[in-house]
Motif scaffolding. Structure first.
Motif, short mmCIF file in Angstrom:
data_model
loop_
_atom_site.label_atom_id
_atom_site.label_comp_id
_atom_site.label_asym_id
_atom_site.label_seq_id
_atom_site.Cartn_x
_atom_site.Cartn_y
_atom_site.Cartn_z
N UNK A 5 11.30 0.40 -11.82
CA UNK A 5 12.10 1.57 -11.44
C UNK A 5 11.35 2.89 -11.63
N UNK A 6 10.42 2.94 -12.57
CA UNK A 6 9.71 4.20 -12.81
C UNK A 6 8.56 4.39 -11.84
N UNK A 7 7.87 3.29 -11.48
CA UNK A 7 6.69 3.42 -10.61
C UNK A 7 7.03 3.29 -9.14
N UNK A 8 8.22 2.87 -8.81
CA UNK A 8 8.67 2.50 -7.46
C UNK A 8 7.93 1.22 -7.05
N UNK A 38 4.39 8.86 -2.91
CA UNK A 38 4.76 8.31 -4.20
C UNK A 38 4.94 9.41 -5.24
N UNK A 64 -1.85 -1.49 -9.52
CA UNK A 64 -3.30 -1.31 -9.41
C UNK A 64 -3.84 -0.18 -10.29
N UNK A 65 -3.22 1.02 -10.26
CA UNK A 65 -3.80 2.09 -11.09
C UNK A 65 -3.65 1.82 -12.58
N UNK A 122 1.66 -7.14 0.75
CA UNK A 122 1.54 -6.20 1.86
C UNK A 122 1.98 -6.85 3.16
N UNK A 139 12.31 13.44 -8.47
CA UNK A 139 13.17 12.84 -9.48
C UNK A 139 13.07 13.60 -10.82
N UNK A 145 -1.66 1.85 3.14
CA UNK A 145 -1.39 1.12 4.38
C UNK A 145 -0.19 1.71 5.11
N UNK A 146 0.62 2.53 4.41
CA UNK A 146 1.77 3.15 5.08
C UNK A 146 1.33 3.94 6.30
N UNK A 185 4.02 -1.72 3.37
CA UNK A 185 3.48 -0.81 2.36
C UNK A 185 4.49 0.22 1.85
N UNK A 186 5.68 0.28 2.44
CA UNK A 186 6.64 1.31 2.03
C UNK A 186 7.05 1.12 0.57
N UNK A 187 7.30 2.24 -0.12
CA UNK A 187 7.79 2.10 -1.49
C UNK A 187 9.29 1.86 -1.49
N UNK A 188 9.72 1.01 -2.44
CA UNK A 188 11.14 0.64 -2.49
C UNK A 188 11.71 1.00 -3.86
N UNK A 189 13.05 1.07 -3.91
CA UNK A 189 13.71 1.35 -5.17
C UNK A 189 13.99 0.04 -5.89
N UNK A 217 -1.40 6.79 -12.52
CA UNK A 217 -0.26 5.87 -12.53
C UNK A 217 1.07 6.64 -12.48
N UNK A 274 13.83 7.82 -0.96
CA UNK A 274 14.91 6.92 -1.36
C UNK A 274 14.70 6.31 -2.75
N UNK A 275 13.48 5.81 -3.08
CA UNK A 275 13.31 5.21 -4.41
C UNK A 275 13.57 6.17 -5.55
N UNK A 335 8.26 11.06 -7.19
CA UNK A 335 8.32 11.19 -8.65
C UNK A 335 8.65 12.62 -9.06
N UNK A 395 -5.05 7.96 -7.99
CA UNK A 395 -5.23 6.92 -9.00
C UNK A 395 -4.38 7.16 -10.24
N UNK A 428 0.92 -1.99 -4.29
CA UNK A 428 -0.18 -1.50 -5.13
C UNK A 428 0.31 -0.88 -6.42
#
Lengths: 293, 412
Positions: free
Chosen positions: A208-211, B244, A218-219, A110, B251, B53-54, A115-119, B220, B275-276, B248, B218, A215
């Motif tokens: 690639x599937x979860x980004x 998130x 974590x789930x 972090x 996509x 945190x975003x 915290x941003x999601x990335x590809x 996944x 983007x992701x 998904x 929570x 975190x």
């Protein structure tokens, strides 16, 4: 009927994600008798490093190779710096220490990357096939194939090689292993290194599937723990099968059992695990330890 | 023993009543805590760490707006004094309990004048009672559930989720009157409010919700829910979840060959968060927005956007310039400045009065045609207009004009 098969495939796809982390958990348990709650977050850190290398222009294959080796060193380092000093302490102490690893590595990601999601770059082609209306993606098949190879290799190393035997022995009884000339500490170090690399492979597969995000794992931890328990803590193949069963049960249960629905789906892996453990306490593929008195 | 307790209680009650009686009238005349002749102290509690945190970009966005104000000497308020704004930021990880602890600390130890931009619906619910008891303004909450705004000391900022639901419904009724809608919603008050509002907005028309699936933060993955939605035969997908799961869903909608008309709530639709999922997959996604689109490489000649980019560079803010959360924070900082300017007395009551009587107040980052308007006792929603946008693979393009619900935000 199409929906049923589609959900079956979806279940296998999420099962593969749970299995990947379960595999790393089982590996480290097999090698050191410790459940490392921080395994997923260590893997996330490695995945971030690989992503960062790619961003800097390193080809993906090379960066996976570099970070794979670096992950091994990270595992060894964590063992030397954090686990070894408490290795003689009680189980509770070790559990708290690995939970500390969980918090530390997540906070580190972090702090470094935000915290941003990335590809995360994909290793498998994006497409898929329609088989009688049921969609199967290439990435799901790819992940399953890699995991199967990984589990089989790990199982074989533990079962058939001297190294595997030595690792199992030092995990089982460090004092007796010392007496027969096994370098216990080196074996434990190897176990942590291998587990960290396996964790990284898992994270790179599912990234690639979860980004990619701090975190991201974590789930999954809860599901991975259920998968490992279900499959048996000392069987890599069991972790894979356990993960797939949990994934399919969750996917079908959440949709076809009206009283569960999408809200209570997290109950399913726990319920399945409980039932199996009642019938077979060591898990599906676990082996029971016989103690002679 | 019983007697003793009860007499002690009644004594305490009497002392309390006396204190209220004596302190009550004095309270209105004494200046409120947290404000002097040259400074006003504002507290923020927000998630700087943890799974969401975003959202920390909101606090950073506020700071981005406040820094240049302080550098210029402060803000000239309607009572004739010029004051600098002192920000105190605390981390709550979006945990309502920690928000309450933080706000308590901010009010009692730091003695802030007001708290600002508190993020999250449950978090604002958690501090509601304390805020009311202590008479601390909870200004411009970052929550789209405005039923919180009833009490005296609270006011929201972003449009109600019912406004967004009504905007989406209007688009569908105009363009796809027979829409069969599949809804993917966050299973909190956010998603439930949205769902109820969407249902009532399309009731009596040819459109209908044919399937709805909840998600939690929570989960996944959400592919199971999406497969079920696809199997319902819906031709329209409406997504009201976090970034998130929104990415998904976008996509999945393309890759699975479903290709419905996809409408994504503005909490999940920023380009950075899509983007992701692959921007190619996001082509055609429709969202509603109240903030201007900021493109740092081609800023255009919008004075507000230019000022924002300059402030962002000067403050060395950590969020990227196209981050909608950081922009919201900047807009909230801007709105705070406007409220402070129009306060006639250095008191908390005056602050709430100013915030409750905004009259077409313009902010740098609000879309042209969208302003802050409130009216004490009648209208608690500062922003009640949204404009639809469609993603073309690189940027969002406007889809029609601003749709205004001024003074008539739908109840749910």
């Amino acid at each position: 009927m199409v929906l049923f098969f589609q959900l079956l495939i979806d279940g296998l796809a999420s099962g593969a994600i749970y299995a990947s982390l379960a595999l790393a958990l089982v590996l480290i348990f097999r090698a050191t008798r410790i459940v490392n709650f921080g395994q997923g977050e260590m893997a996330t850190l490695s995945a971030y490093c690989a992503w960062q290398l790619c961003e800097w222009g390193v080809p993906i294959a090379l960066s996976l190779l570099i970070v794979g080796a670096a992950s091994f060193l990270l595992g060894v380092l964590v063992f030397r710096a954090v686990i070894k000093p408490v290795s003689k302490a009680s189980t509770e102490t070790v559990v708290v220490v690995t939970l500390g690893l969980f918090v530390f590595f997540q906070a580190l990601c972090l702090w470094l990357w935000g915290a941003d999601q990335r590809a995360f770059p994909a290793m498998f082609p994006g497409g898929g096939w329609d088989i009688l209306g049921v969609r199967v993606t290439a990435s799901t098949l790819g992940i399953l194939l890699v995991l199967l190879c990984l589990a089989a290799t790990m199982g074989a190393i533990f079962r058939f090689t001297r190294l595997g035997l030595a690792m199992r022995a030092s995990a089982y009884s460090s004092e007796k292993s010392l007496l027969v000339g096994i370098r216990v500490e080196r074996m434990l170090m190897l176990g942590w290194g291998f587990a960290a690399t396996t964790g990284f492979i898992a994270a790179a597969l599912v990234g690639p599937r979860l980004f990619l995000s701090p975190t991201m794992m974590m789930p999954i931890l809860l599901y991975a723990l259920a998968s490992a328990t279900l499959g048996g803590w000392d069987s890599p193949l069991g972790a894979l099968v356990g993960g797939l069963i949990v994934g399919v049960a969750e996917s079908l249960g959440a949709t076809f059992l009206p009283f569960i629905g999408a809200d209570l789906r997290v109950v399913i892996p726990i319920a399945v695990t409980l039932v199996i453990l009642l019938v077979r306490p060591v898990g599906l593929f676990g082996s029971s330890t016989v103690v002679k008195v | 023993m019983q007697l003793l307790t009860s007499s002690r209680t009644s004594l305490a009650l009497r002392a309390f009543a006396l204190a209220v009686f004596v302190a009550g009238p004095l309270h209105a005349q004494e200046p409120s805590p947290g404000i002097t002749d040259d400074a006003v102290k504002i507290g923020i509690s927000g998630p700087l760490t943890g799974p969401v945190a975003a959202l920390g970009a909101i606090a950073d966005g506020v700071r981005t707006r406040i820094d240049p104000i302080n550098a210029a000497g402060g803000i000239k308020m309607a009572d004739g004094k010029t004051r600098k704004i002192e920000l105190v930021v605390e981390d709550d990880g979006l945990d309502p309990q920690r928000t309450l602890t933080n706000v308590r600390k901010l009010a009692e130890r730091e003695e802030v004048f007001a708290v600002l931009a508190t993020a999250g619906t449950p978090n604002n619910q958690a501090i509601g009672r304390y805020i009311t008891q202590r008479s601390v303004p909870n200004l411009f909450m970052y929550s789209g559930v405005h039923e919180l705004s009833g009490p005296e000391w609270e006011i929201g900022f972003v449009p109600s989720f019912t406004t967004e639901a009504a905007t989406f419904a209007k688009y569908l009724l105009d363009n796809k009157p027979q829409a069969k809608i599949a809804l993917l919603y966050l299973n909190t008050e956010t998603g439930q409010t949205f769902q109820a509002a969407l249902e009532s907005a399309i009731s009596g028309s040819g459109a209908s919700i044919v399937a709805a699936q909840p998600v939690t933060s929570a989960d996944p993955t959400v592919e199971t829910q999406l497969s079920t939605l696809k199997a319902s035969g819906a031709d329209t997908l409406v997504v009201i979840t976090g970034p998130k799961q929104g990415a998904e869903a976008v996509r999945f909608a393309t890759e699975s060959g479903w290709k419905p008309t996809t409408l994504v709530s503005n909490i999940a639709a920023s380009i950075a968060s899509l983007k992701p999922a692959g921007l190619e997959n996001a082509k055609g996604v429709i969202t509603s927005q109240f903030l201007k689109q900021v493109n740092a490489s081609a800023p255009g000649d919008d004075a507000g956007v230019k000022r924002y980019l300059a402030d962002h560079a000067a403050a060395q803010s950590k969020f990227s310039t196209d981050d909608a959360l950081g922009q919201s924070g900047y807009a909230i900082g801007d709105a705070l400045a406007k409220v402070l300017e129009s306060m006639k007395a250095p008191s908390r009551e005056a602050m709430m009065e100013a915030a409750r009587n905004l009259d077409h107040t313009q902010l740098d980052l609000l879309l042209p045609g969208i302003t802050l308007t409130t009216k004490a006792g009648e209208d608690v929603y500062p922003i009640e207009s949204l404009q639809l946008f469609q993603f073309d693979g690189a940027a969002y393009q406007p889809l029609g004009d601003v749709i205004s619900f001024e003074g008539k935000t739908p109840k749910h």
